[in-house]
Design a protein around this motif. Sequence first.
Motif: not given
Length: 360
Positions: A83-86, A128-135
């Motif tokens: 899910w985070p990658l998506v 930015s949020l998408g990056s944080a979730i995957t990190y």
Amino acid sequence: MLSLIKFPRVFSINQVPKVFHEDSIISGYRHPRSSATDCILSLFQLTNETLNIWTHFLPTWYFLWKLVTVVLMQTAWQDSFTWPLVIFLVSCCIYPLASSCAHTFSTMSARARHICFFFDYGALSFYSLGSAITYSAYVFPDKWGNSLFHRCYIPIAVLNTVVCTALACYSRLGLPFLQYNHDIVKRFPEYQSPKFSKVLRVFAFAYPYLFDNIPLFYRVFLCVGEGCTDNDTNILHYYHIALASLTGFLFATHLPERLAPGSFDYIGHSHQLFHVCGILGTHFQMKAIEQDMVTRRPWLLQHSIPITFANSMGATLFCVVLNLSIIILFSLPLLSAPICQEKKHDKHPKTASAKAYACC
């Protein structure tokens, strides 16, 4: 076939209102009240925005292809670990598309320009949020896995995303609840204090980026010894960090056009280079995230924070709702503004007042 099409005329900086001016860009401006058709036609003629549009529109399709590949081939909806990658790939599709649309239609009026870039800022903060979730899911060093900072990381990233959108929108319009009238453009931060407006906008995007990358910076620059996740993926992270730094430098400095105003109006100015470096940085970021996700999966499933709906899809949906609310809040004064009476295609836009164009 294109030779049979009558393209819109382009103008110099002295022929368009101040609200449309770009630092050290002298020529290549489109009409400040272009029709939607003219905006689309301008994609196929050389203006100072043409490459800004294409350098983000074309990569949108590359990231969309990657998203479809993940969803169809990795059965993303059945595996919460994906899910985070998506979410990240969705953000990688949205931010260049929003940017290309903003640059395409921003010359329909000053009002349209502000609203277009509000959506652009919202898309960047969503990225930015998408990056944080995957990190949080794949990149945190082993040593920090499931720590207090790790547990607080996503809630703070959500807050940063909202603040980022609000500050970026404020840098153009000011406080949205001010009563709108013909002279309010003179109270816009961008009109009244363009340098302060630019600094505020740089800060609005630099702060979330720096926070999101705290675990990555620690992992690749500071951490030594056991638990530092020193693997082959780090070289991809180095590429991403270098390109992200160059992207911020170009956005803040307006180089090279500041050194030779007028020489880079159509090709080679900082915003084009900013787009190219940003997309390349996102590409290497995506590659690094994918590699970390695959190589670290067994360890992450056992030791890291479990990926749930709340800390992935839920946080994303919550942020989308808040960001759209902020954009609407800032757009309402513009949408309720008086409509200008100047003809849409005045051959000499400089004959209409900047104040008149600003309320359109």
